[in-house]
Write a protein that holds these residues in place. Sequence first.
Motif, PDB file in Angstrom:
ATOM      1  N   GLU A 153      -3.812 -80.959 -23.731  1.00  0.00           N
ATOM      2  CA  GLU A 153      -3.555 -80.674 -25.137  1.00  0.00           C
ATOM      3  C   GLU A 153      -4.742 -81.094 -25.995  1.00  0.00           C
ATOM      4  O   GLU A 153      -5.169 -80.375 -26.880  1.00  0.00           O
ATOM      5  CB  GLU A 153      -2.317 -81.464 -25.565  1.00  0.00           C
ATOM      6  CG  GLU A 153      -1.218 -80.622 -26.168  1.00  0.00           C
ATOM      7  CD  GLU A 153      -0.035 -81.480 -26.533  1.00  0.00           C
ATOM      8  OE1 GLU A 153       0.627 -81.980 -25.604  1.00  0.00           O
ATOM      9  OE2 GLU A 153       0.212 -81.662 -27.731  1.00  0.00           O
ATOM     10  N   PRO A 172      -1.218 -75.268 -30.613  1.00  0.00           N
ATOM     11  CA  PRO A 172      -0.881 -76.695 -30.544  1.00  0.00           C
ATOM     12  C   PRO A 172       0.619 -76.935 -30.391  1.00  0.00           C
ATOM     13  O   PRO A 172       1.048 -77.714 -29.540  1.00  0.00           O
ATOM     14  CB  PRO A 172      -1.393 -77.241 -31.879  1.00  0.00           C
ATOM     15  CG  PRO A 172      -2.465 -76.311 -32.299  1.00  0.00           C
ATOM     16  CD  PRO A 172      -2.032 -74.952 -31.803  1.00  0.00           C
ATOM     17  N   ARG A 183      -6.092 -79.236 -33.684  1.00  0.00           N
ATOM     18  CA  ARG A 183      -4.735 -79.629 -34.057  1.00  0.00           C
ATOM     19  C   ARG A 183      -4.739 -80.380 -35.388  1.00  0.00           C
ATOM     20  O   ARG A 183      -5.505 -81.313 -35.586  1.00  0.00           O
ATOM     21  CB  ARG A 183      -4.160 -80.541 -32.974  1.00  0.00           C
ATOM     22  CG  ARG A 183      -2.784 -81.078 -33.298  1.00  0.00           C
ATOM     23  CD  ARG A 183      -2.373 -82.078 -32.240  1.00  0.00           C
ATOM     24  NE  ARG A 183      -1.789 -81.430 -31.084  1.00  0.00           N
ATOM     25  CZ  ARG A 183      -0.528 -81.012 -31.022  1.00  0.00           C
ATOM     26  NH1 ARG A 183       0.268 -81.157 -32.041  1.00  0.00           N
ATOM     27  NH2 ARG A 183      -0.077 -80.433 -29.950  1.00  0.00           N
TER      28      ARG A 183
END
Lengths: 275, 289
Positions: B279, B212, B286
């Motif tokens: 992402e 992350p 995350r």
Amino acid sequence: MSSSEVTEAAGATAEVDTSAAGSVRIEHVTHRYGRGGEEFTAVGPVDLSVPAGEFLVLVGASGCGKSTLLRLIAGFERPTRGAVRVSGAEPRPGEAAGVVFQTPRLFPWRTVRGNIDLALRYAGVSRAQWPGRRAQLLARVGLEGTERRRVWEISGGQQQRVAIARALAAENPLLLLDEPFAALDALTRERLQEDVRRVTRRTGRTAVFVTHSADEAVFLGSRIVVLTKSPGTVALDLPIPLPRDDVDAEELRGSREFAELRAQVSHAVKAAAAA
Amino acid sequence: MSTTPSLAKPAAPADAPPPGRRPPRHRVRTRVRHVALPLGSLLLFLVLWQALAASHTWSETLVPPPAKVWDAFVDVSTTHDGVRGYNGTTLIEHLGISLRRIAFGAGLGIAAGVVFGLLMGTVGWLRSLFEPWITFLRTLPPLAYFSLLIIWLGIDEEPKVTLLAVAAFPPVAVSTTTAVAAVPKSLVEAARALGASRWDTVRDVVVPSALPETLTGIRLAVGVAYSSLVAAELVNGLPGIGGMVKDAANYNNTPVVLVGIIAIGVSGLVIDGLLLRLERVAVPWRGRT
Ligand SMILES: Nc1ncnc2c1ncn2[C@@H]1O[C@H](COP(=O)(O)OP(=O)(O)OP(=O)(O)O)[C@@H](O)[C@H]1O
Ligand SMILES: [Mg+2]
């Protein structure tokens, strides 16, 4: 199920085979953290011999060195003094024992299935056998059908059960469990206690189990060791003569022997903490 | 659909529709907020711009009206009067060439950053050795070392790609180092207790747990590379969008300069959006370690 079913250690055997798979020997062990003026003795001196197949429960006040003792047996720490032997050899992480930590410590980037598979891979299980073994492990802890779930999506109790399944993957003859059920509600805890009791009995593994609860200790243990307060030493070494085979958990918990043993352990823990 | 934000769950009114479907009125309102507001501000900006240009406060060379910029945009995007785009290359081709440079340069820098980050995060003395250098590099504006790169590498692709690589390297190296050094010890221990080798631990615990942060570093790196684009294409940058801006500026061709700037900005926005989405998809864990 383990291919090498170890027969339950007969308590009557005079000579303890200290090189048998899963046996633990702790010889005059003292462990200190830090160095120089900051030194702190966490445990010791402790002498303990755990024959293969025994379910040893460690009880003692907070900070008396129970986790430290488990870390020594797992090979994460080396004793400052004395020696630790697991299956007759110096313990090394990943070889000596399956470990269930106080928190599940699952890998959040992997699903339930991914966590189990990783354990199977590290255990050297061939890929073709993964599906079968995975299903078996999940069934053993009652988690069928959760394979695809993300580990943060499942409940705390389910996470702890994944951690147990993961620790069972390598089929180490020794299982170390550090207050695995401390954070669970009573109902889940009792269920998991029964799971662990059944699994270790069926597979004949040796277990060292840490808890604060006298009730849990008597229910699970074939032997209970109470430690004194810091630095921990053996205050009481008590065999539990309750039936270890398939028994009704409710009945066992309700029995008079159970209540007496629980009171005895509870008393010993308080005495050891006060001493 | 992409514009529908994940709004904090609104307190359901008594006559709320079944869960899963948002009340239509609310949905419309959020749609309005997330589409109309940016569009409205864009429109307002264009109006103000037009008004400013029409007032002739400044000459047309300094502030060309929006229509002129639009004409320039059409000019550089098409073939007109036998001239193809700007300097024989259309806008989209300029942009493509620049994006390729960024892909190569930033790609190299990112790869090096990840490798250095992994090494520095795991080996303490390597971190002590390299960290000051990387910090030094990070504080330098790309233009500062561009001249040096020209002297060393000539004026073709090499100095441009190198500049972008050097610009992209530090953010990735720094974020990866920090993330690797901060890998939860408890998870490393858990892996080792399961029988993981040292290399297993790196691959299965260190890398995913640092991912992350590394991705955030990559997003930063692409941003830095992007903002270094015009610098990288200052010398012999044509074809290339930065080169186009520089060249047009030499001729006081403000409309083309503005077209170039807008093209860089818009493509940067798109790429950042894509990276942000990547992402989200790539590291759903995350914040859950
Ligand atoms: N890494 C460490 N460095 C220094 N001291 C430590 C470390 N780990 C534990 N200790 C100390 O050693 C003692 C024993 O710790 P340990 O974690 O083994 O206790 P415990 O019996 O497991 O306690 P609890 O029941 O609260 O989990 C404590 O006083 C603790 O502060
Ligand atoms: Mg503890």
